[in-house]
Enzyme design. Structure first.
Site, short mmCIF file in Angstrom:
data_model
loop_
_atom_site.label_atom_id
_atom_site.label_comp_id
_atom_site.label_asym_id
_atom_site.label_seq_id
_atom_site.Cartn_x
_atom_site.Cartn_y
_atom_site.Cartn_z
N ASP A 9 0.84 -1.19 0.00
CA ASP A 9 0.00 0.00 0.00
C ASP A 9 0.89 1.26 0.00
O ASP A 9 1.79 1.36 -0.83
CB ASP A 9 -0.95 -0.06 1.21
CG ASP A 9 -2.02 1.03 1.23
OD1 ASP A 9 -3.01 0.89 0.51
OD2 ASP A 9 -1.84 2.01 1.97
N HIS B 97 -7.20 -6.47 -0.81
CA HIS B 97 -6.08 -5.53 -0.74
C HIS B 97 -5.06 -5.89 0.32
O HIS B 97 -3.86 -5.67 0.14
CB HIS B 97 -6.64 -4.13 -0.48
CG HIS B 97 -5.61 -3.05 -0.47
ND1 HIS B 97 -4.87 -2.70 -1.60
CD2 HIS B 97 -5.16 -2.23 0.52
CE1 HIS B 97 -4.03 -1.72 -1.30
NE2 HIS B 97 -4.18 -1.41 -0.02
N TYR C 270 -1.30 11.56 1.78
CA TYR C 270 -2.14 11.88 0.61
C TYR C 270 -2.12 13.39 0.33
O TYR C 270 -2.16 13.80 -0.84
CB TYR C 270 -3.57 11.42 0.85
CG TYR C 270 -3.71 9.93 1.00
CD1 TYR C 270 -3.90 9.10 -0.10
CD2 TYR C 270 -3.65 9.33 2.26
CE1 TYR C 270 -4.02 7.73 0.03
CE2 TYR C 270 -3.78 7.95 2.41
CZ TYR C 270 -3.96 7.16 1.29
OH TYR C 270 -4.07 5.79 1.43
#
Length: 321
Positions: A101, A297, A232
Site C-alpha cells: 500500500d 487488498h 495523501y
C-alpha cells in the site's frame, strides 16, 4: 508476538518505533494506511524463523513513531530520508525491501532515490507509478474518478478526521480492512463509511481477530489519523519535488504481488499497465507479477503463508552463499 523486540530509533529528526526479530540478512517491511508495523506480524515471525532479521517500523505519523504536525513534513523526501537513516542504524549496507500500500509507494521512491541500499524489492498491491510530466496527481484522479474518490476526499485538513471521529476508529478500520469492492475507492460525502446503524454488523474476516482490531484501535485512538492522511495531502508536493526524476526507470530486481479483488489493481487502466508492458518498461528488472485469486487488498494478512512463500522464493535468489 512472542520474541519480537521493540525499540525507538532516532532518524532524520524524529523518533521512530521499530519492531524486529531474528538474525541474518535484513528484510525491511513497510506498511500502508491505515496500518502499523503490526500488519507484518505474520511475516516477522516467519522470516525470523527462516534465518532473516525482520524489521518493521511504524512510518512517520503512525503508531508509536513521531507525527510532525505540518503536511509538508510528509513528502517522499522526508519518508525516504527516514528509511535511509533507519537502514544506516541497522549496521548493514543493503536490505531486502517488502512493502504494501502506501509503504509500497515509499518503497518505489526509495528504490528510485537510493537503489544502492536495496538488494531486491517485493511490492504488494501497488505497482510503480511514473510521474506524469504535466498533470499533478490530485487533479488527475479527480478528473478520472470525481470529487468523491478517496484521495480527493482526504485532501482538506481536518475534514476526514472529523468524519472518521463520527464513526470511531474501530468501525472505520474494520470497514476499510473488510472492504472487497473492486474498482476505485469512493467515499460519499454522506455516510462515507456506510449507514451508521449498519456498521455494527460488519463481521471481521477470519484473518483479522478482535485482538488485532483492538491493537489497531488503541493506537489510532491515541495517535489519530492525521499523520497517515498527510501522506495523501503531500501527493501534489511530491510531484513538484520529483520533477528531476521524470522518466527515470527503477532499476532494482522486483516482484509484484496483488490480489485479483484488490481496489488498486481493479482501478481502470491498472491491469493494462501491469500486464501490457508499461510496468516492465518503467521497471526493466521486473521479474514477475503474481495475481492471487480471491484475495483483496490486505494480502499480507489475508493470505500470509502464500505471500510469505512468494517473498521468500524471490529474495532467496539474491542471497550470497
Amino acid at each position: 508476538m512472542e520474541g519480537i523486540e521493540h525499540k525507538m530509533v532516532s532518524v532524520n529528526g524524529i523518533n521512530m518505533h521499530v519492531a524486529e526479530k531474528g538474525k541474518g540478512p535484513v528484510v525491511l517491511f513497510l506498511h500502508g494506511f491505515p496500518e502499523l508495523w503490526y500488519t507484518w506480524r505474520h511475516q516477522i515471525l516467519a522470516f525470523a524463523a527462516l534465518g532473516y532479521r525482520a524489521v518493521a517500523p511504524d512510518l512517520r505519523g503512525f503508531g508509536d513513531t513521531d507525527a510532525p504536525s505540518s503536511i509538508t513534513s510528509y513528502t517522499c523526501l522526508h519518508v525516504v530520508g527516514d528509511m535511509v537513516a533507519l537502514i544506516g542504524s541497522l549496521g548493514v549496507d543493503q536490505v531486502f525491501l517488502v512493502a504494501h500500500d502506501w509503504g509500497a509507494l515509499v518503497g518505489w521512491y526509495l528504490c528510485m532515490f537510493r537503489p544502492d541500499l536495496i538488494k531486491a524489492f517485493v511490492s504488494l498491491t501497488v505497482p510503480f507509478r511514473p510521474r506524469h510530466p504535466t498533470l499533478k496527481p490530485i487533479e488527475s484522479v479527480r478528473a478520472l474518478f470525481g470529487d468523491e474518490y478517496y484521495m480527493c476526499r482526504f485532501q482538506e485538513p481536518g475534514k476526514m478526521e472529523s468524519e472518521i471521529a463520527e464513526y470511531g476508529a474501530a468501525t472505520v478500520i474494520k470497514k476499510i480492512l473488510t472492504g472487497r469492492k473492486p474498482g476505485p475507492p469512493i467515499l460519499p460525502k454522506q455516510n462515507p463509511f456506510g449507514n451508521f446503524h449498519d456498521t455494527d454488523d460488519i463481521k471481521l474476516p477470519t484473518w483479522f481477530s478482535k485482538e488485532d482490531l483492538k491493537y489497531y484501535t488503541n493506537k489510532y485512538n491515541h495517535k489519530g489519523f492525521t499523520g497517515g492522511l498527510n501522506y495523501y495531502r503531500a501527493l501534489d508536493l511530491n510531484w513538484e519535488l520529483t520533477a528531476a526524476w521524470t522518466g527515470v526507470q527503477v532499476k532494482i530486481p522486483v516482484k509484484f504481488v496483488v490480489g485479483d479483488l484488490d481496489m488498486v489493481y481493479t482501478t481502470p487502466g491498472m491491469k493494462e499497465y501491469v500486464h501490457g508492458g508499461g510496468f516492465r518498461k518503467d521497471v526493466p528488472l521486473l521479474k514477475e507479477c503474481v495475481v492471487i485469486q480471491g484475495a483483496g487488498h490486505f494480502i499480507n494478512q489475508e493470505r500470509a503463508e502464500e505471500v510469505n512463500a512468494h517473498i521468500h522464493d524471490f529474495i532467496k535468489e539474491f542471497l550470497i552463499v
